[in-house]
Enzyme design. Structure first.
Site, PDB file in Angstrom:
ATOM      1  N   LYS A  41       0.834  -1.197   0.000  1.00 38.60           N
ATOM      2  CA  LYS A  41       0.000   0.000   0.000  1.00 38.60           C
ATOM      3  C   LYS A  41       0.873   1.253   0.000  1.00 38.60           C
ATOM      4  O   LYS A  41       1.792   1.361   0.828  1.00 38.60           O
ATOM      5  CB  LYS A  41      -0.882  -0.019   1.267  1.00 38.60           C
ATOM      6  N   SER A 132      -9.254   8.151   8.072  1.00 34.81           N
ATOM      7  CA  SER A 132      -7.968   8.615   7.521  1.00 34.81           C
ATOM      8  C   SER A 132      -8.113   8.843   6.015  1.00 34.81           C
ATOM      9  O   SER A 132      -7.562   9.799   5.470  1.00 34.81           O
ATOM     10  CB  SER A 132      -6.884   7.564   7.773  1.00 34.81           C
TER      11      SER A 132
HETATM   12  O1  PNS Z   1      -6.620   0.870   9.921  1.00 28.62           O
HETATM   13  P1  PNS Z   1      -6.996  -0.325   9.092  1.00 28.62           P
HETATM   14  O2  PNS Z   1      -6.276  -0.259   7.757  1.00 28.62           O
HETATM   15  O3  PNS Z   1      -8.474  -0.513   8.982  1.00 28.62           O
HETATM   16  O4  PNS Z   1      -6.413  -1.622   9.882  1.00 28.62           O
HETATM   17  C1  PNS Z   1      -6.564  -2.914   9.348  1.00 28.62           C
HETATM   18  C2  PNS Z   1      -5.766  -3.955  10.168  1.00 28.62           C
HETATM   19  C3  PNS Z   1      -4.328  -3.517  10.360  1.00 28.62           C
HETATM   20  C4  PNS Z   1      -6.408  -4.135  11.528  1.00 28.62           C
HETATM   21  C5  PNS Z   1      -5.837  -5.320   9.407  1.00 28.62           C
HETATM   22  O5  PNS Z   1      -5.531  -5.110   8.060  1.00 28.62           O
HETATM   23  C6  PNS Z   1      -4.909  -6.388   9.971  1.00 28.62           C
HETATM   24  O6  PNS Z   1      -5.098  -6.866  11.054  1.00 28.62           O
HETATM   25  N1  PNS Z   1      -3.856  -6.746   9.185  1.00 28.62           N
HETATM   26  C7  PNS Z   1      -2.840  -7.674   9.590  1.00 28.62           C
HETATM   27  C8  PNS Z   1      -2.876  -8.958   8.736  1.00 28.62           C
HETATM   28  C9  PNS Z   1      -3.869  -9.940   9.305  1.00 28.62           C
HETATM   29  O7  PNS Z   1      -3.776 -10.385  10.443  1.00 28.62           O
HETATM   30  N2  PNS Z   1      -4.864 -10.300   8.481  1.00 28.62           N
HETATM   31  C10 PNS Z   1      -5.964 -11.149   8.847  1.00 28.62           C
HETATM   32  C11 PNS Z   1      -7.067 -10.337   9.520  1.00 28.62           C
HETATM   33  S1  PNS Z   1      -8.477 -11.301   9.795  1.00 28.62           S
END
Ligand code: PNS
Length: 163
Positions: A41, A132
């Site tokens: 990203k 954001s």
């Molecule tokens: O601020 P955001 O972008 O909504 O946060 C999203 C976040 C970081 C919570 C989510 O993308 C995440 O937990 N990513 C880590 C990878 C992961 O564990 N993926 C499976 C989630 S079920």
């Protein structure tokens, strides 16, 4: 000692995020604000900038004795949470539109790590539309973002576009 992880992109941190951190502080002794490292990203602020901004801004909020720290993580959130011995993940829910995505993540995370709970918290109504993504969009189109983000974020965003 109850420790929670508040994960996210924080690109940039908004007043809504700070509101959730302060609410989380009423439930936990320690909150680790964990910035996701996502090389796929393209971010407005680099990981280092986001971390520095968060640290500075967090020094200005009243956390009521709760320890709030900033870290970054890569890979699975549940794995990172286990490494940090966290009891819960805190996520903010603004509207029903957030709920479906958040429920899906919470249930997947529960499947992966049944002992880790996800706690959903509602921000103050005045932040219920703040994200954001929208902050960046309106800022880049020339509108004021005053009151939506901490003053330091406004400053840093203006500084970036002036360069
Ligand atoms: O601020 P955001 O972008 O909504 O946060 C999203 C976040 C970081 C919570 C989510 O993308 C995440 O937990 N990513 C880590 C990878 C992961 O564990 N993926 C499976 C989630 S079920």
């Amino acid at each position: 000692m109850r420790r929670a992880i508040f994960p996210g992109s924080f690109d940039p941190v908004t007043n809504g995020h700070l509101d959730i951190i302060q609410r989380g502080c009423k439930l936990f002794d320690e909150i680790i604000v964990a910035i996701l490292v996502n090389p796929e990203k393209t971010a407005f602020f680099s990981l280092e900038e986001r971390s520095e901004i968060l640290e500075e801004v967090l020094r200005t909020i009243d956390s009521g004795g709760c320890r709030v720290t900033v870290e970054s993580f890569e890979g699975l959130l549940v794995q990172y949470a286990a490494e940090r011995d966290a009891h819960a993940i805190v996520r903010g829910i603004r509207a029903i539109s957030d709920y479906e995505y958040e429920l899906q993540m919470a249930l997947m995370n529960r499947r992966l790590q049944p002992r880790l709970e996800t706690v959903f918290m509602m921000p103050a109504e005045e932040y219920s539309y703040v994200s954001s993504r929208l902050v960046k969009e309106v800022f880049q189109l020339g509108a004021s973002i005053e009151g939506l983000v901490p003053p330091l974020v406004e400053e840093r965003m203006s500084g970036k576009t002036r360069k």
